[in-house]
Design an enzyme around this catalytic site. Structure first.
Site, PDB file in Angstrom:
ATOM      1  N   HIS A   1       0.968  -1.334  -0.205  1.00 23.69           N
ATOM      2  CA  HIS A   1      -0.114   0.138   0.191  1.00 23.69           C
ATOM      3  C   HIS A   1       0.843   1.467   0.110  1.00 23.69           C
ATOM      4  CE1 HIS A   1       0.936   1.087   4.127  1.00 23.69           C
ATOM      5  NE2 HIS A   1       0.405  -0.171   4.640  1.00 23.69           N
TER       6      HIS A   1
ATOM      7  N   CYS B   1       3.345  -4.397   6.645  1.00 22.28           N
ATOM      8  CA  CYS B   1       3.006  -4.314   5.607  1.00 22.28           C
ATOM      9  C   CYS B   1       4.484  -3.788   4.535  1.00 22.28           C
ATOM     10  CB  CYS B   1       1.828  -3.247   5.317  1.00 22.28           C
ATOM     11  SG  CYS B   1       0.278  -3.809   5.870  1.00 22.28           S
TER      12      CYS B   1
END
Length: 328
Positions: free
Chosen positions: A256, A274
């Protein structure tokens, strides 16, 4: 089309949540269908109500299909790592008999096998990645199952798109995306920094292994609730709206856009698990992402578990085939 050899299945269990865990949980495409189709664009599995003719023998339904993943060719294109996930409407008593009635035919065949992951769920994975730019037909001939006369056969055709294989190196903080075998883009990234141990697992580390993209959202809400922090006054609390989020595991890992902290991209690992990317890189990756695209992550001590999301490529071919009900 040539028929892909049929074999067997097995599947799920969530791994320890990572810090990027989304508020909404599992991600599905916005066009996700609730019903199972028999063929591309065909009617759903639910049959019209009919008046029983006492002169005719009653048709019985012992087993039917509740869901097929991914969706059909008119709804999405899938990546070269995609699995076929079949969920039945009840527990399967004779797995070998049912598995023998599941067929997969590809325009560009590769070996494949089924693996049972629960009493109701079976998964098809290929030995090597699917060839890109082709159609694959799945058919379940459940009407041929003894005593299952009330069920109709079900089929679905999938469209395999371009080959997207991304390689994330958490040590040099780079993500290389290959499209149909050619390097398409290099993206500076920042992966999990580590340092939070839960049940013996450093959940702040990104998992190393072969991930598959599972879904995406243009904006995903990510919170600290995964680690039990819900009080806004707690210094560990966070709730952020994160752009261009592509899910790659069930334990909350995404590729992301970084929420600021751009100075760390390409230089050091600072995320909660992440893969953070530049705004331009994350938006581009989101735009091309198909469910079933391959994301290989290297460089961390935390290993991706095979049943964390669609991480089935973590099992080698011999291990995968052991989950089939068809032996030999």
């Amino acid at each position: 089309m040539n028929r892909v050899p049929r074999m067997l299945p097995a599947l799920v269990a969530l791994a320890a949540m990572t810090a990027c865990a989304a508020e909404s949980g599992h991600v599905v495409p916005q066009t996700q269908q609730a019903s199972v189709v028999r063929a591309a664009g065909a009617a759903s599995v639910t049959a019209p109500v009919q008046v029983t003719d006492p002169a005719k023998p009653e048709k019985k339904v012992k087993l039917d299909i509740a869901d097929i993943t991914p969706m059909g060719e008119k709804s999405e294109k899938v990546g070269v790592g995609f699995p076929i996930i079949v969920t039945f409407d009840r527990d399967v008593k004779d797995r070998a008999a049912v598995e023998a009635l599941l067929e997969v035919e590809a325009e560009k065949p590769v070996d494949g096998a089924w693996r049972w992951v629960s009493a109701r769920k079976v998964i098809y994975r290929t030995k090597t990645y699917w060839k890109p730019h082709q159609k694959v037909l799945f058919t379940a001939r459940l009407s041929q199952l003894p005593g299952n006369t009330g069920t109709k056969d079900v089929s679905r055709r999938f469209a395999v798109g371009a080959s997207h294989i991304s390689v994330v190196n958490t040590r040099n903080h780079q993500m290389k995306v290959y499209r149909d075998g050619k390097l398409a883009k290099k993206i500076p990234i920042s992966a999990g920094r580590g340092g939070l141990i839960k049940n013996g697992v450093d959940v702040y580390l990104t998992t190393s292994g072969v991930h598959l993209t599972m879904g995406k959202k243009a904006v995903e809400t990510m919170t600290s609730s995964w680690m039990g922090v819900t009080d806004p006054k707690d210094p560990r609390y966070y709730k952020e709206e994160i752009p261009w989020a592509v899910r790659i595991s069930d334990s909350g890992e995404y590729v992301h856009q970084s929420a600021g902290y751009y100075q760390f991209l390409g230089r050091s690992n600072q995320s909660h698990g992440c893969v953070r990317a530049t705004p331009a890189g994350a938006k581009w990756f989101y735009g091309i992402a198909q469910r079933g695209d391959v994301v290989k992550i290297t460089g961390t001590k935390r290993k991706l578990q095979w049943n964390n999301g669609w991480s089935y490529w973590q099992l080698n071919w011999t291990q995968w085939k052991k989950g089939s009900a068809l032996k030999g």
